[in-house]
Motif scaffolding. Structure first.
Motif, PDB file in Angstrom:
ATOM      1  N   GLY A 110     -18.182  14.068 -70.802  1.00 38.47           N
ATOM      2  CA  GLY A 110     -17.707  13.396 -72.003  1.00 38.47           C
ATOM      3  C   GLY A 110     -18.765  13.253 -73.074  1.00 38.47           C
ATOM      4  O   GLY A 110     -18.454  12.896 -74.202  1.00 38.47           O
ATOM      5  N   GLY A 111     -20.036  13.483 -72.710  1.00 36.18           N
ATOM      6  CA  GLY A 111     -21.097  13.325 -73.694  1.00 36.18           C
ATOM      7  C   GLY A 111     -21.351  11.882 -74.093  1.00 36.18           C
ATOM      8  O   GLY A 111     -21.973  11.605 -75.102  1.00 36.18           O
ATOM      9  N   ILE A 112     -20.833  10.938 -73.288  1.00 39.90           N
ATOM     10  CA  ILE A 112     -21.025   9.525 -73.599  1.00 39.90           C
ATOM     11  C   ILE A 112     -22.055   8.991 -72.616  1.00 39.90           C
ATOM     12  O   ILE A 112     -21.766   8.844 -71.434  1.00 39.90           O
ATOM     13  N   LEU A 113     -23.250   8.718 -73.101  1.00 40.42           N
ATOM     14  CA  LEU A 113     -24.301   8.248 -72.196  1.00 40.42           C
ATOM     15  C   LEU A 113     -24.258   6.725 -72.116  1.00 40.42           C
ATOM     16  O   LEU A 113     -24.600   6.034 -73.063  1.00 40.42           O
ATOM     17  N   SER A 114     -23.811   6.236 -70.969  1.00 40.22           N
ATOM     18  CA  SER A 114     -23.802   4.792 -70.765  1.00 40.22           C
ATOM     19  C   SER A 114     -25.070   4.392 -70.038  1.00 40.22           C
ATOM     20  O   SER A 114     -25.352   4.878 -68.950  1.00 40.22           O
ATOM     21  N   LEU A 115     -25.833   3.510 -70.636  1.00 37.32           N
ATOM     22  CA  LEU A 115     -27.026   2.985 -69.966  1.00 37.32           C
ATOM     23  C   LEU A 115     -26.702   1.620 -69.370  1.00 37.32           C
ATOM     24  O   LEU A 115     -27.569   0.784 -69.194  1.00 37.32           O
ATOM     25  N   GLY A 116     -25.407   1.419 -69.075  1.00 40.63           N
ATOM     26  CA  GLY A 116     -25.015   0.125 -68.533  1.00 40.63           C
ATOM     27  C   GLY A 116     -24.114   0.248 -67.324  1.00 40.63           C
ATOM     28  O   GLY A 116     -23.336  -0.666 -67.043  1.00 40.63           O
ATOM     29  N   GLN A 117     -24.220   1.370 -66.593  1.00 46.09           N
ATOM     30  CA  GLN A 117     -23.328   1.496 -65.427  1.00 46.09           C
ATOM     31  C   GLN A 117     -23.657   0.437 -64.370  1.00 46.09           C
ATOM     32  O   GLN A 117     -22.803   0.073 -63.574  1.00 46.09           O
ATOM     33  N   GLY A 118     -24.885  -0.060 -64.379  1.00 49.45           N
ATOM     34  CA  GLY A 118     -25.258  -1.124 -63.447  1.00 49.45           C
ATOM     35  C   GLY A 118     -24.381  -2.357 -63.609  1.00 49.45           C
ATOM     36  O   GLY A 118     -24.097  -3.061 -62.635  1.00 49.45           O
ATOM     37  N   VAL A 119     -23.948  -2.614 -64.826  1.00 48.15           N
ATOM     38  CA  VAL A 119     -23.092  -3.775 -65.070  1.00 48.15           C
ATOM     39  C   VAL A 119     -21.807  -3.661 -64.245  1.00 48.15           C
ATOM     40  O   VAL A 119     -21.390  -4.605 -63.577  1.00 48.15           O
ATOM     41  N   PHE A 120     -21.208  -2.472 -64.269  1.00 42.87           N
ATOM     42  CA  PHE A 120     -19.928  -2.299 -63.577  1.00 42.87           C
ATOM     43  C   PHE A 120     -20.140  -2.245 -62.068  1.00 42.87           C
ATOM     44  O   PHE A 120     -19.343  -2.789 -61.305  1.00 42.87           O
ATOM     45  N   PHE A 121     -21.230  -1.592 -61.662  1.00 42.85           N
ATOM     46  CA  PHE A 121     -21.627  -1.582 -60.258  1.00 42.85           C
ATOM     47  C   PHE A 121     -21.790  -3.034 -59.793  1.00 42.85           C
ATOM     48  O   PHE A 121     -21.245  -3.441 -58.767  1.00 42.85           O
ATOM     49  N   GLY A 122     -22.497  -3.809 -60.595  1.00 43.25           N
ATOM     50  CA  GLY A 122     -22.756  -5.207 -60.248  1.00 43.25           C
ATOM     51  C   GLY A 122     -21.488  -6.042 -60.225  1.00 43.25           C
ATOM     52  O   GLY A 122     -21.288  -6.857 -59.314  1.00 43.25           O
ATOM     53  N   LEU A 123     -20.608  -5.828 -61.204  1.00 47.44           N
ATOM     54  CA  LEU A 123     -19.369  -6.618 -61.229  1.00 47.44           C
ATOM     55  C   LEU A 123     -18.548  -6.356 -59.969  1.00 47.44           C
ATOM     56  O   LEU A 123     -18.018  -7.288 -59.358  1.00 47.44           O
ATOM     57  N   GLY A 124     -18.427  -5.086 -59.585  1.00 52.90           N
ATOM     58  CA  GLY A 124     -17.712  -4.761 -58.346  1.00 52.90           C
ATOM     59  C   GLY A 124     -18.368  -5.456 -57.166  1.00 52.90           C
ATOM     60  O   GLY A 124     -17.706  -6.054 -56.319  1.00 52.90           O
TER      61      GLY A 124
ATOM     62  N   GLY B  19     -20.979   5.887 -81.547  1.00 56.94           N
ATOM     63  CA  GLY B  19     -21.186   6.882 -80.498  1.00 56.94           C
ATOM     64  C   GLY B  19     -22.646   7.221 -80.361  1.00 56.94           C
ATOM     65  O   GLY B  19     -23.505   6.575 -80.969  1.00 56.94           O
ATOM     66  N   GLY B  20     -22.904   8.234 -79.565  1.00 60.00           N
ATOM     67  CA  GLY B  20     -24.253   8.766 -79.412  1.00 60.00           C
ATOM     68  C   GLY B  20     -25.248   7.714 -78.979  1.00 60.00           C
ATOM     69  O   GLY B  20     -24.977   6.882 -78.129  1.00 60.00           O
ATOM     70  N   VAL B  21     -26.412   7.761 -79.620  1.00 57.20           N
ATOM     71  CA  VAL B  21     -27.518   6.885 -79.246  1.00 57.20           C
ATOM     72  C   VAL B  21     -27.133   5.420 -79.419  1.00 57.20           C
ATOM     73  O   VAL B  21     -27.496   4.565 -78.608  1.00 57.20           O
ATOM     74  N   TYR B  22     -26.355   5.129 -80.463  1.00 56.54           N
ATOM     75  CA  TYR B  22     -25.995   3.742 -80.724  1.00 56.54           C
ATOM     76  C   TYR B  22     -25.198   3.163 -79.564  1.00 56.54           C
ATOM     77  O   TYR B  22     -25.412   2.039 -79.138  1.00 56.54           O
ATOM     78  N   PHE B  23     -24.278   3.965 -79.063  1.00 59.58           N
ATOM     79  CA  PHE B  23     -23.490   3.502 -77.921  1.00 59.58           C
ATOM     80  C   PHE B  23     -24.405   3.233 -76.723  1.00 59.58           C
ATOM     81  O   PHE B  23     -24.284   2.206 -76.059  1.00 59.58           O
ATOM     82  N   SER B  24     -25.332   4.152 -76.470  1.00 59.81           N
ATOM     83  CA  SER B  24     -26.235   3.983 -75.333  1.00 59.81           C
ATOM     84  C   SER B  24     -27.035   2.691 -75.463  1.00 59.81           C
ATOM     85  O   SER B  24     -27.178   1.927 -74.511  1.00 59.81           O
ATOM     86  N   ILE B  25     -27.545   2.445 -76.659  1.00 58.35           N
ATOM     87  CA  ILE B  25     -28.365   1.251 -76.871  1.00 58.35           C
ATOM     88  C   ILE B  25     -27.528  -0.009 -76.657  1.00 58.35           C
ATOM     89  O   ILE B  25     -27.980  -0.974 -76.041  1.00 58.35           O
ATOM     90  N   ILE B  26     -26.296   0.029 -77.140  1.00 59.62           N
ATOM     91  CA  ILE B  26     -25.457  -1.164 -76.992  1.00 59.62           C
ATOM     92  C   ILE B  26     -25.124  -1.408 -75.518  1.00 59.62           C
ATOM     93  O   ILE B  26     -25.160  -2.546 -75.049  1.00 59.62           O
ATOM     94  N   THR B  27     -24.841  -0.337 -74.767  1.00 56.30           N
ATOM     95  CA  THR B  27     -24.563  -0.555 -73.344  1.00 56.30           C
ATOM     96  C   THR B  27     -25.797  -1.120 -72.648  1.00 56.30           C
ATOM     97  O   THR B  27     -25.680  -1.953 -71.741  1.00 56.30           O
ATOM     98  N   GLN B  28     -26.959  -0.670 -73.094  1.00 57.24           N
ATOM     99  CA  GLN B  28     -28.179  -1.197 -72.498  1.00 57.24           C
ATOM    100  C   GLN B  28     -28.332  -2.683 -72.818  1.00 57.24           C
ATOM    101  O   GLN B  28     -28.686  -3.483 -71.954  1.00 57.24           O
ATOM    102  N   ALA B  29     -28.014  -3.032 -74.053  1.00 47.56           N
ATOM    103  CA  ALA B  29     -28.090  -4.441 -74.437  1.00 47.56           C
ATOM    104  C   ALA B  29     -27.112  -5.264 -73.606  1.00 47.56           C
ATOM    105  O   ALA B  29     -27.429  -6.374 -73.173  1.00 47.56           O
ATOM    106  N   ILE B  30     -25.933  -4.700 -73.368  1.00 48.05           N
ATOM    107  CA  ILE B  30     -24.943  -5.431 -72.574  1.00 48.05           C
ATOM    108  C   ILE B  30     -25.471  -5.655 -71.161  1.00 48.05           C
ATOM    109  O   ILE B  30     -25.306  -6.727 -70.577  1.00 48.05           O
TER     110      ILE B  30
END
Lengths: 248, 386
Positions: B61-75, B151-162
């Motif tokens: 998808g080209g969507i780099l999430s730097l926050g997958q830990g959040v969802f891993f953690g929530l589960g 999108g792009g880098v901005y999305f990644s940064i926001i997921t990281q902030a989350i």
């Protein structure tokens, strides 16, 4: 403002201003059904911006764009497409990692929601349509080829085919013959004349030979305004046009 | 039948890759490792869920999430809340000033179970929440970001902030979440002791089966028109939009699917490791998950599993011997992947492994076929396999 017209496309008083710079300034443009209109003009005249405005990529500051008497300025891009407006970009915009077949299949106008895409099945009807379009755009023998491997001209055709498969009533093409060989240009002219039947087509083009071959009517833009409009002969002999554009 | 074979198993190549992975998880590792080490592998394989989700989201998808830990953690937290409530029965917690609530709540002077803990009494609700809570959060983030074309880098940064925000929230609300220590001392599931060796073995197999299931599901998605559309969006988002698709809906959908896949991993982590803490939620674990996917090959679902296994084996090995070096090594590994083999191990396999195999086949045509090389990264060519 809300006048009913018989035109496929009626653009009235269209203005867009970027930080005070008016890229399109009070434009009026009417395109008929079965008409092939060519828009020409020097660089920066606002040609591409007009297409951007019609297809929703850029939002108008004021004015109205009516397509079959439906206002387009309030719709989002995909809604405008679904209403029947197709647009080809200046540089060929195709999916390089997919095959020619898949490029056309994705553009086929069915199942465009998330769940629809998951459940999508290749039917005989779609297959037939894909092959039909591929023949029309001279790519019938390259269906399985990765689109990124096509020549520049073939990419241009593929993008036109991706629009044709949606059967739009208004087709907008931004420099469709840029980078094409002489023979490809002839083939494209023939293709455009063929597909203009039953729909309206707007073409932006620089190549005057090509324009002569296809245009029913020419609109000359200059600094966001219409400088002249009419047949190619009339426009070419217009002193204002010669001064700003052809004379250069 | 042939459609299933072709689409979900990914044809011959895909089926072989999956069979080798299944043999490794279900036969080779359980037969060659003791239960302690096997439990460790089980833990690594829970990270593989997050890595697989990133292949879908980032690779395709080209969507780099730097926050997958959040969802891993929530589960993981959802599962931990259920187990903690079971471990905090009034009999077990009779010495507390308020018996019947988790110990950390008692230490923080809470006298009543908070409202959002109450439904976690039910195992059915917990299973639902493990998928629904991360999906809901992903949906909210997705709508807020993708509808506005972030999108792009901005999305990644926001997921990281989350990821940072959620960590701070969990750590700060000690009485509600167990704080920095997390939720610990998890013992039984409906009376079944999850710490026993037999339970660990069962959970390991369950984890492996779920992982294979997730890979099959991902292949189904990628082989549908939606999968081709993801690739198309990654290349030419505008063209997709101007072909009449609402691009944001597809991104939101994939983000939610990736969140749910990661969450399943998190829940299995809690079950196998016996606790959940904020250290699996924040920025560092989230980035580690990206590294697993990158090392394994971001276009290969199976490669991502090997990436998670190999990097974690490396982590365990090196941090036992040279604890201070590991972070540098991992950073170096990531840089090396990006610079020298951007398609990860799967890409290397595709490039050299197939040639080597063909050569091997030619050499060994007469004798019996060679034993299955276990360390062969059996990543399938990304496009066909998925």
């Amino acid at each position: 403002m809300s006048s009913e017209t018989d035109f496929t496309l009626a653009v009235e008083d269209l203005t867009v201003s970027f930080d005070g710079f008016k890229a399109v300034d009070g434009l009026n443009l009417y395109v008929d059904r079965n008409e092939l209109r060519v828009v020409i003009g020097p660089n920066g005249a606002g040609k591409t911006t007009v297409l951007d405005l019609i297809c929703g990529k850029t939002k108008a500051t004021t004015g109205s764009i009516k397509f079959k008497n439906h206002e387009l300025t309030t719709l989002s891009e995909h809604e405008i497409v679904r209403a029947g407006v197709g647009r080809k970009f200046q540089t060929p915009s195709i999916y390089e990692n997919l095959s020619v077949y898949e490029n056309l299949e994705i553009s086929y106008p069915a199942k465009r929601g998330v769940w629809g895409c998951l459940a999508f099945k290749r039917t005989a009807e779609i297959d037939q349509r894909v092959r039909e379009i591929a023949t029309e755009i001279f790519l019938q023998d390259s269906l399985d080829m990765e689109a990124g491997l096509l020549s520049h001209g073939q990419k241009q055709w593929l993008e036109i085919g991706m629009l044709l498969i949606q059967d739009p009533e208004l087709l907008m093409l931004d420099e469709p013959v840029a980078g094409m060989s002489v023979k490809e240009r002839e083939q494209t002219a023939e293709l455009l004349n063929r597909i203009a039947k039953g729909r309206s087509v707007i073409v932006i083009e620089h190549d005057m030979e090509f324009v002569k071959n296809i245009a029913h009517k020419v609109t000359v833009l200059h600094q966001g305004k219409i400088l002249a409009e009419g047949s190619m002969d009339k426009v070419q002999n217009d002193p204002k046009v010669i001064e700003v554009y052809l004379g250069h | 039948m042939t459609a299933i074979y072709k689409h979900i198993l990914g044809g011959k190549q895909g089926a072989i890759g999956l069979a080798i992975l299944a043999a490794l998880i279900f036969l080779v590792l359980p037969l060659s490792l003791d239960i302690f080490r096997l439990n460790l592998v089980g833990k690594y394989l829970t990270y593989a869920f997050a890595a697989v989700s990133l292949v879908l989201l980032w690779g395709y998808g080209g969507i780099l999430s730097l926050g997958q830990g959040v969802f891993f953690g929530l589960g993981g937290y959802c599962m931990a809340m259920f187990l903690k409530l079971e471990a905090s029965s009034p009999e077990n917690t009779a010495i507390q000033s308020t018996p019947g609530i988790p110990d950390f709540m008692d230490w923080n002077q809470l006298t009543q179970l908070p409202w959002f803990w109450q439904p976690f009494d039910s195992f059915g609700f917990t299973l639902f929440a493990i998928l629904a809570v991360p999906a809901l959060l992903a949906y909210i983030i997705g709508v807020a970001m993708f509808k506005r074309r972030v999108g792009g880098v901005y999305f990644s940064i926001i997921t990281q902030a989350i990821a940072a925000i959620i960590t701070i929230l969990i750590v700060g609300q000690q009485g509600l979440t167990g704080g920095i220590n997390g939720i610990t001392d998890l013992k039984t599931l409906h009376g079944w002791d999850i710490r026993a060796d037999s339970a660990k073995l069962f959970l390991y197999y369950l984890n492996g089966a779920l992982l294979i299931g997730v890979i099959l599901l991902s292949r189904f998605i990628l082989s549908s028109k939606l999968g081709r559309l993801m690739l198309a969006m990654r290349d030419k988002e505008d063209r997709v939009r101007f072909s009449g698709y609402d691009v944001s809906n597809f991104k939101i959908f994939m983000f939610c699917v990736a969140a749910m896949i990661s969450a399943v991993g998190g829940a299995m982590f809690t079950l196998q490791v016996g606790f959940m803490s904020p250290s699996f939620v924040g920025i560092v674990p989230s980035i580690e998950m990206v590294i697993f996917a990158a090392v394994g090959g971001r276009m290969s679902l199976i490669g991502a599993v090997y990436g998670a296994l190999i990097v974690n084996f490396g982590k365990t090995f090196f941090s036992e011997s040279f604890p201070e070096l590991w972070l540098f090594l991992m950073g170096g590994l990531f840089i090396a992947v990006v610079m020298f083999f951007p398609n990860g191990l799967a890409g290397l396999y595709e490039k050299y492994g197939n040639q080597a195999l063909a050569k091997l086949k030619g050499m060994l045509r007469k004798p019996a076929p060679p034993a299955e090389p276990v360390n062969e990264v059996a990543a399938t060519p990304a496009r066909e396999a998925a």
